[in-house]
Scaffold this active site. Structure first.
Site, mmCIF file in Angstrom:
data_model
loop_
_atom_site.group_PDB
_atom_site.id
_atom_site.type_symbol
_atom_site.label_atom_id
_atom_site.label_comp_id
_atom_site.label_asym_id
_atom_site.label_seq_id
_atom_site.Cartn_x
_atom_site.Cartn_y
_atom_site.Cartn_z
ATOM 1 N N GLN A 61 -11.876 3.082 -33.093
ATOM 2 C CA GLN A 61 -12.418 4.093 -33.955
ATOM 3 C C GLN A 61 -12.748 3.564 -35.365
ATOM 4 O O GLN A 61 -13.746 3.922 -35.963
ATOM 5 C CB GLN A 61 -11.282 5.231 -34.086
ATOM 6 C CG GLN A 61 -11.803 6.608 -34.605
ATOM 7 C CD GLN A 61 -12.781 7.255 -33.337
ATOM 8 O OE1 GLN A 61 -12.909 6.949 -32.397
ATOM 9 N NE2 GLN A 61 -13.486 8.273 -34.145
ATOM 10 N N GLU B 192 6.286 6.077 -16.322
ATOM 11 C CA GLU B 192 7.263 7.268 -15.566
ATOM 12 C C GLU B 192 8.340 6.478 -15.032
ATOM 13 O O GLU B 192 9.559 7.128 -15.286
ATOM 14 C CB GLU B 192 6.428 8.087 -14.742
ATOM 15 C CG GLU B 192 5.218 8.816 -15.115
ATOM 16 C CD GLU B 192 4.229 8.109 -15.733
ATOM 17 O OE1 GLU B 192 3.956 6.914 -15.285
ATOM 18 O OE2 GLU B 192 3.156 8.957 -16.119
ATOM 19 N N GLY C 218 4.923 1.550 -3.674
ATOM 20 C CA GLY C 218 4.267 1.215 -4.995
ATOM 21 C C GLY C 218 5.534 1.611 -6.103
ATOM 22 O O GLY C 218 6.447 0.781 -6.348
ATOM 23 N N PRO D 100 0.775 -1.086 0.114
ATOM 24 C CA PRO D 100 0.024 -0.024 -0.098
ATOM 25 C C PRO D 100 0.837 1.368 -0.070
ATOM 26 O O PRO D 100 0.562 2.405 -0.740
ATOM 27 C CB PRO D 100 -0.577 -0.228 1.338
ATOM 28 C CG PRO D 100 -1.132 -1.664 1.614
ATOM 29 C CD PRO D 100 0.515 -2.191 0.877
ATOM 30 N N GLU E 13 4.100 -3.781 -13.286
ATOM 31 C CA GLU E 13 5.875 -4.037 -13.580
ATOM 32 C C GLU E 13 6.545 -2.688 -13.884
ATOM 33 O O GLU E 13 7.555 -2.589 -14.579
ATOM 34 C CB GLU E 13 5.991 -5.089 -14.380
ATOM 35 C CG GLU E 13 5.294 -6.362 -13.963
ATOM 36 C CD GLU E 13 5.865 -7.816 -14.848
ATOM 37 O OE1 GLU E 13 7.041 -7.603 -14.902
ATOM 38 O OE2 GLU E 13 5.286 -8.402 -15.115
#
Ligand code: CAA
Length: 378
Positions: free
Chosen positions: A334, A365, A129, A126, A361
């Protein structure tokens, strides 16, 4: 890119398997938000659960290119299935292949290879990350048993895996050098499966919270040396990220195949929409992005097979393929127009599944951070 005869054979076999065994289940697994254990057993039967495991431990011992091809072909029809096999192999099994003692390899790899045991990987928490060094799960050695307390989240296959590799802090004063890795069976006292996530995409894959409450892990299940867990998990993610690149590639290919089919069949203004340049431009962009991503995924796989550094290339192929797949799957909807927005066609599922590739994974960023750090050092 030219494949060897063995790689072509595996590609053919994986494609036939995906079309005959996975495709018919994909929509239902997505709707029910449940992976099919029957399918897992079938995949074990054709060797997909032992792809990264050497033959001496019951695996197929295939190279990384073949492994990527299998993940790509499964994901071409079902992202959830591609992800399940990727998590089992490169996250759940590979760390034991890389860092396990002979005793650990003999104890766990045959079961993982045969699919009797599904594997999973616990790193994210939690409060840890993208900053994986922020691990809060602790492991305290008492006699010959480590006592683990903490919670891992977003564990792919966590709902049914019998074997988990996970990190915990063994020496709180040492930062990343105080993090160790463990092999944990789901039957160990104090191990429990918490909540199962409901997700935007890859809904047919299991994503679970795993809780350790005074979880008793025998000392012999320490994976690698104390304090080496963070590096082992970073190395594991280097391999895992190639398979997420392969998954994104497969999803994009599946979306393009569907778009080409639809564009030839769908008539508007008296002709197939494939004859309109607006559609052709989308198809051309799809084909180009997919080709580039395939070269990158296979190249990173080859570097890994050649034991050459591949951290940067694996981050690059994951980053590029994920973002490419988001664009291709969006354009595929589309091309399909209103039909693409419904669940009657697979492209909306591919679009939802592709989003995971930009996050799981390591986010895009984080991939850019890894690529930039390597590029600035060179
Ligand atoms: N291979 C080997 N060693 C590595 C490495 C790699 N790829 N990357 C880093 N290391 C080593 C470094 O060399 C360094 O070692 P020394 O201290 O001995 O010099 C040590 O690890 C620490 O490295 P950094 O200083 O670079 O560490 P950092 O705190 O800055 O973090 C990071 C680097 C790249 C941001 C890393 O935290 C990261 O990858 N974060 C994303 C985590 C992630 O991808 N999570 C998804 C997990 S998937 C999951 O949980 C569930 C699932 O089932 C999918």
């Amino acid at each position: 890119m030219t494949l060897t005869e063995e790689q072509r054979m595996i590609q053919d076999m994986a494609r036939r398997f995906a079309e005959s065994e996975v495709q018919p289940l994909a929509k239902e697994m997505d709707e029910r938000q449940e992976f099919s254990m029957d399918l897992f057993r079938k995949m074990a039967g054709v060797g997909f659960t032992g792809l990264v495991i050497p033959a001496e431990y019951g695996g197929t011992g295939t190279d990384t290119v073949c492994y990527s091809i299998v993940v790509e072909e499964l994901s071409r029809v079902c992202g959830s299935t591609g992800l399940t096999i990727a998590a089992h192999n490169s996250l759940g099994s590979a760390p034991i292949v890389v860092a396990g003692t002979e005793e650990q390899k003999r104890a766990y790899l045959p079961g993982l290879a045969s699919g009797e045991t599904a594997g999973c990987f616990g790193l994210t928490e939690p409060n840890a990350g993208s900053d994986a060094s922020g691990t809060e799960t602790v492991a305290v050695l008492k006699g010959d048993t480590y006592i683990l307390n903490g919670t891992k989240i977003y564990v792919t296959n966590g709902g049914f895996a019998r074997c988990m590799v996970a990190t915990a802090v063994t020496d709180p004063g040492k930062g990343v050098h105080g993090i160790s890795a463990f092999i944990i069976e789901n039957t160990f006292a104090g191990f429990s499966v918490g909540s199962l996530e409901k997700k935007l995409g890859v809904r047919g894959s299991s994503t679970a919270e795993i809780v350790f409450e005074d979880c008793e892990v025998p000392r012999k299940n320490l994976l690698g040396r104390e304090g080496d867990g963070f590096k082992l998990f970073m190395k594991t993610l280097d391999g895992g990220r190639i398979s997420i690149g392969a998954m994104a590639l497969g999803l994009a290919q599946g979306a393009m195949d569907a778009s080409v089919r639809f564009a030839k069949e769908r008539h508007q203004f008296g002709k197939p929409i494939a004859e309109f340049q607006a559609i052709q431009e989308k198809i051309a962009n799809m084909a180009t992005g997919i080709h580039a991503a395939r070269l990158m995924v296979y190249d990173a796989s080859r570097l890994k097979d050649a034991n050459e550094p591949f951290t940067k290339e694996s981050a690059m192929c994951k980053l590029f393929a994920s973002e490419m797949a988001m664009g291709v799957t969006r354009d595929a909807i589309q091309v399909h127009g209103g039909y693409g927005y419904t669940t009657d066609y697979p492209v909306e599922r591919f679009y939802r599944d592709a989003k995971l590739c930009e996050i799981g994974e390591g986010t895009s960023e984080i991939q850019r951070l890894v690529i930039a750090r390597h590029s600035l050092k060179e």
